[in-house]
Design an enzyme around this catalytic site. Structure first.
Site, PDB file in Angstrom:
ATOM      1  N   SER A   1     -10.131  -5.497  10.157  1.00  0.00           N
ATOM      2  CA  SER A   1     -11.435  -4.986   9.728  1.00  0.00           C
ATOM      3  C   SER A   1     -12.163  -6.134   9.053  1.00  0.00           C
ATOM      4  CB  SER A   1     -11.288  -3.820   8.744  1.00  0.00           C
ATOM      5  OG  SER A   1     -10.959  -2.628   9.408  1.00  0.00           O
TER       6      SER A   1
ATOM      7  N   ARG B   1       1.216  -6.149  12.721  1.00  0.00           N
ATOM      8  CA  ARG B   1       0.582  -5.494  13.866  1.00  0.00           C
ATOM      9  C   ARG B   1       0.406  -6.471  15.028  1.00  0.00           C
ATOM     10  NH1 ARG B   1      -3.419  -0.522  12.330  1.00  0.00           N
ATOM     11  NH2 ARG B   1      -1.965   0.508  10.902  1.00  0.00           N
TER      12      ARG B   1
ATOM     13  N   ARG C   1       0.848  -1.193   0.000  1.00  0.00           N
ATOM     14  CA  ARG C   1       0.000   0.000   0.000  1.00  0.00           C
ATOM     15  C   ARG C   1       0.885   1.245   0.000  1.00  0.00           C
ATOM     16  NH1 ARG C   1      -4.742  -1.679   4.395  1.00  0.00           N
ATOM     17  NH2 ARG C   1      -5.376  -3.577   3.304  1.00  0.00           N
TER      18      ARG C   1
ATOM     19  N   ARG D   1       2.708   1.140  10.328  1.00  0.00           N
ATOM     20  CA  ARG D   1       2.127   1.475   9.022  1.00  0.00           C
ATOM     21  C   ARG D   1       3.229   1.406   7.973  1.00  0.00           C
ATOM     22  NH1 ARG D   1      -2.754   3.894   8.022  1.00  0.00           N
ATOM     23  NH2 ARG D   1      -2.943   4.510  10.203  1.00  0.00           N
TER      24      ARG D   1
ATOM     25  N   GLU E   1      -6.235  -0.575  15.524  1.00  0.00           N
ATOM     26  CA  GLU E   1      -6.854  -1.540  14.609  1.00  0.00           C
ATOM     27  C   GLU E   1      -5.875  -2.645  14.212  1.00  0.00           C
ATOM     28  OE1 GLU E   1      -7.883  -1.948   9.938  1.00  0.00           O
ATOM     29  OE2 GLU E   1      -7.928   0.075  10.776  1.00  0.00           O
TER      30      GLU E   1
END
Length: 430
Positions: A352, A391, A262, A277, A349
């Site tokens: 999701s 994560r 990403r 990130r 987070e």
């Protein structure tokens, strides 16, 4: 993509649903394009009928020796043929304009999704575990003495630039163990089918799951036109692209571990420290393909699969329902699972889990045949992280940290680490 028939039948409801997503009313523009497209199709069909009729009459005129009528009809056929071609071209262009417009509009939220502008309006629905009370000031993952030698951001920056990391030694092994544990749990206990899929995909696949056309800047494209997947949602969901399934084939439940890529174009300056990130990371992704009436229950099931991984690791978490302003583009409802990070003193987070309804299925033309007969229907698609491996590594390191910079590792990982239980202060497994 949206059902144009539903928009025709209730444009006010469609606009109201878009308003909940903070999007402008679009039904008038959509229906104007749709009306023009249908009018052009009808005109082309009428001209085609005239052409066919004149074509039949040409032979009859020739047979009876009426040369004048023959020439008139032949000219009429040529004229109608040109008209039909022009009208079909215009109808096709209008159809593409309509499709392009619908492709840019987000999915509409389910009725029970809370209204809101951003993450501050998300609603907590579940909490598990109690954050550990430390008798020292807990550090972030990249600051731990036992972690520093195995988490190299400087070398990664030399190799690739910012937001990359080189993991080595014991830290790399823990990272691998986490992914292996997740996969085994999902396959052996949760009944998912493991898949191994490409990380380079055609543009049509990114269109199918909604990453394109609107969010191209968030992903990477090669000079050959392939796209690097931002998540295995793209490949796993597109397994049914263009396919009509038998009803008894459903549900299909997949899981895959892949590299994900990403650009993080929309998060400049956020979470630049550590590996929270990154541009390249690993994720264990779950995807389900279901019948429409089963998708809500499947959403809850997938959420529990992801939550179960954290519970087995002993990591405190909370689950929230995302509000309308915080949901992803293709979701009609999303559960975010947030793991406790003591180094940041907050929940972040880690998964999701979204149900997309038939939104992606319409883009992919993915259907199933009802066993009782009748026309094929669109499937429903769901996706969720089970979990983001990097994560999860962060959470394991921070929650298990000791005052001397070593880390006690979750018991479920011990078999994957040769029976080792601790990341020592000198970055070895003991």
């Amino acid at each position: 993509m949206h059902d144009i028939r539903a928009i025709r039948e209730n444009p006010a409801a469609f606009d109201a649903a878009l308003a909940r997503r903070r999007a402008s009313a679009m039904s008038s523009e959509i229906l104007a394009l749709d009306e023009a497209r249908r009018a052009m199709i009808n005109a082309a069909e009428t001209a085609q009928a005239d052409q066919n009729k004149a074509s039949k009459e040409v032979g009859a005129a020739k047979g009876r020796g009426d040369e004048a009528e023959f020439e008139r009809l032949r000219a009429l056929v040529a004229e109608k043929k040109a008209e039909v071609a022009q009208m079909q071209t215009e109808a096709k262009a209008l159809d593409q304009q309509l499709t392009d417009l619908l492709m840019t509009l987000p999915n509409t939220p389910l009725d029970g999704v809370p209204d809101g502008a951003d993450e501050a309006d998300n609603v907590e629905i579940h909490r598990w575990g109690t954050p550990r009370v430390f008798d020292f000031a807990p550090k972030e993952h990249y600051q731990l003495t036992g972690v520093v030698p195995g988490m190299d951001f400087e070398t990664a920056a030399k190799l690739s630039g910012a937001r990359f990391v080189v993991l080595s030694g014991a830290v790399a092994r823990i990272h691998r163990a986490l992914a292996q544990f997740m996969l085994n749990t999902h396959v052996d206990e949760n009944g998912l089918t493991e898949a191994w899929t490409p990380v380079l995909v055609r543009e049509e696949m990114m269109l199918g799951t909604g990453q394109l056309p609107k969010f191209g800047e968030d992903s990477y494209r090669t000079t050959d036109g392939w796209w690097l997947v931002p998540t295995a949602e793209v490949t796993l969901t597109n397994i049914v692209n263009g396919v009509t399934l038998e009803e008894d084939y459903l549900p299909r439940r997949y899981v895959a571990q892949t590299q994900c890529f990403r650009s993080e174009a929309g998060s400049a300056g956020r979470d630049t420290a550590g590996m929270l990130r990154q541009h390249q990371f690993e994720k264990v992704e779950m995807v389900s393909i279901t019948k429409p009436e089963n998708s809500q229950a499947e959403h809850d099931r997938m959420t529990k699969c992801a939550e179960g991984i954290l519970e087995r690791l002993g990591l405190p978490y909370r689950t929230v329902v995302l509000c309308t302003g915080d949901m992803g583009f293709g979701a009609t409802k999303t559960h975010d699972i947030e793991v406790w990070l003591p180094g940041q003193d907050t929940y972040r987070e880690i998964s999701s889990v979204s149900v997309c309804g038939d939104f992606q299925a319409r883009r992919m033309n993915a259907r199933y045949k009802p066993a009782a007969g009748g026309k094929p229907e669109f499937v429903h698609t769901l996706n969720g992280s089970g979990l983001a491996v990097g994560r999860c590594l962060i959470a394991v390191l921070e929650n298990g940290q000791q005052a001397d910079g070593s880390v006690r590792l979750p018991e479920v990982l011990h078999p994957y680490l040769g029976g080792k239980t601790t990341l020592s202060q000198d970055s070895t497994l003991i």
